[in-house]
Design a protein around this motif. Structure first.
Motif, short mmCIF file in Angstrom:
data_model
loop_
_atom_site.label_atom_id
_atom_site.label_comp_id
_atom_site.label_asym_id
_atom_site.label_seq_id
_atom_site.Cartn_x
_atom_site.Cartn_y
_atom_site.Cartn_z
N MET A 1 107.38 8.73 -16.24
CA MET A 1 106.11 8.33 -15.63
C MET A 1 105.73 9.36 -14.57
N LEU A 2 104.72 9.06 -13.81
CA LEU A 2 104.23 10.00 -12.81
C LEU A 2 105.12 10.02 -11.57
N ASP A 3 105.35 11.22 -11.05
CA ASP A 3 106.08 11.33 -9.79
C ASP A 3 105.08 11.62 -8.66
N THR A 31 102.14 25.47 -7.08
CA THR A 31 101.72 26.78 -7.59
C THR A 31 100.74 26.58 -8.75
N PRO A 32 99.91 27.60 -9.02
CA PRO A 32 99.00 27.48 -10.17
C PRO A 32 99.72 27.21 -11.50
N SER A 33 100.89 27.81 -11.69
CA SER A 33 101.62 27.57 -12.95
C SER A 33 102.13 26.13 -13.03
N THR A 34 102.60 25.61 -11.89
CA THR A 34 103.04 24.21 -11.86
C THR A 34 101.86 23.29 -12.15
N LEU A 35 100.72 23.58 -11.53
CA LEU A 35 99.52 22.78 -11.76
C LEU A 35 99.15 22.78 -13.24
N ALA A 36 99.10 23.95 -13.85
CA ALA A 36 98.73 24.05 -15.26
C ALA A 36 99.70 23.27 -16.14
N ARG A 37 100.99 23.42 -15.87
CA ARG A 37 102.01 22.73 -16.67
C ARG A 37 101.89 21.21 -16.52
N ARG A 38 101.70 20.74 -15.29
CA ARG A 38 101.61 19.30 -15.04
C ARG A 38 100.32 18.70 -15.62
N LEU A 39 99.20 19.42 -15.48
CA LEU A 39 97.96 18.92 -16.06
C LEU A 39 98.06 18.86 -17.58
N ALA A 40 98.68 19.86 -18.19
CA ALA A 40 98.86 19.87 -19.65
C ALA A 40 99.73 18.69 -20.08
N ALA A 41 100.77 18.41 -19.33
CA ALA A 41 101.65 17.28 -19.66
C ALA A 41 100.89 15.96 -19.52
N MET A 42 100.08 15.84 -18.46
CA MET A 42 99.32 14.59 -18.27
C MET A 42 98.25 14.42 -19.35
N ARG A 43 97.68 15.52 -19.84
CA ARG A 43 96.74 15.44 -20.96
C ARG A 43 97.48 14.98 -22.22
N ALA A 44 98.64 15.56 -22.47
CA ALA A 44 99.42 15.22 -23.66
C ALA A 44 99.86 13.76 -23.64
N GLU A 45 100.14 13.23 -22.45
CA GLU A 45 100.58 11.84 -22.31
C GLU A 45 99.40 10.87 -22.30
N GLY A 46 98.17 11.38 -22.27
CA GLY A 46 97.01 10.50 -22.25
C GLY A 46 96.60 10.03 -20.87
N VAL A 47 97.22 10.56 -19.81
CA VAL A 47 96.84 10.19 -18.45
C VAL A 47 95.47 10.77 -18.14
N LEU A 48 95.25 12.02 -18.49
CA LEU A 48 93.94 12.66 -18.34
C LEU A 48 93.27 12.65 -19.71
N LYS A 49 92.12 12.01 -19.79
CA LYS A 49 91.43 11.89 -21.06
C LYS A 49 90.44 13.01 -21.30
N GLY A 50 90.03 13.72 -20.26
CA GLY A 50 89.09 14.80 -20.47
C GLY A 50 88.26 15.06 -19.23
N VAL A 51 87.40 16.02 -19.34
CA VAL A 51 86.46 16.37 -18.28
C VAL A 51 85.07 16.19 -18.88
N ARG A 52 84.15 15.63 -18.10
CA ARG A 52 82.83 15.37 -18.65
C ARG A 52 81.74 15.64 -17.63
#
Length: 151
Positions: A1-3, A31-52
């Motif tokens: 789950m989310l930390d 860091t920017p790389s940590t941000l990118a990795r975490r956002l990608a993981a949250m998108r894959a898990e369905g936490v982030l559904k998209g940008v509109r």
């Protein structure tokens, strides 16, 4: 789950969804790389559904918003499905919600003015299938609209 780091990223993302990734990373303390990795993981898990993009309807000439509470004739076996398919075909219907209870469906409808709404109501909305009862609520003011969640 989310930390805690994920929650911190999401808080900052909700507060300023349009900022550049580098600034978002700085605000979240990663860091920017940590941000990118975490956002990608949250998108894959369905936490982030998209940008509109959010459109301000009055800027396009749609001055009225009406909520229609619809009760369907549930003696028809496919009343919900047929109503929803038809309602999706009305361009001025911007939101469809279904409920359990006395109200079955709520439609959010936009119109340019009262005359446009009257035509829309008579020619498109009242012709939707399986309506047993319909109640129109004219929006007067938007007091609060917040899609953020406490994190």
């Amino acid at each position: 789950m989310l930390d805690d780091t994920d929650r911190r990223i999401l808080r900052q993302y909700q507060a300023a969804p349009g900022v550049a990734s580098a600034e978002l990373a700085e605000r979240a303390g990663v860091t920017p790389s940590t941000l990118a990795r975490r956002l990608a993981a949250m998108r894959a898990e369905g936490v982030l559904k998209g940008v509109r993009g959010v459109i301000h309807w009055p800027a396009l000439g749609y001055e009225l918003e009406v909520s229609l509470r619809v009760t369907l004739d549930k003696t028809a076996p496919r009343a919900f499905d047929e109503f929803i398919v038809s309602a999706r075909g009305v361009p001025e219907v911007i939101e469809i919600q279904t409920f359990l209870g006395t109200v079955d469906v709520r439609l959010a409808v936009v119109a340019r003015d009262l005359g446009h709404y009257q035509t829309l109501y008579r020619e498109k909305l009242l012709t939707l299938p399986h309506i047993a009862d319909i109640e129109a609520l004219m929006h007067v003011a938007l007091v609060k609209h917040d899609e953020t969640v406490p994190l």
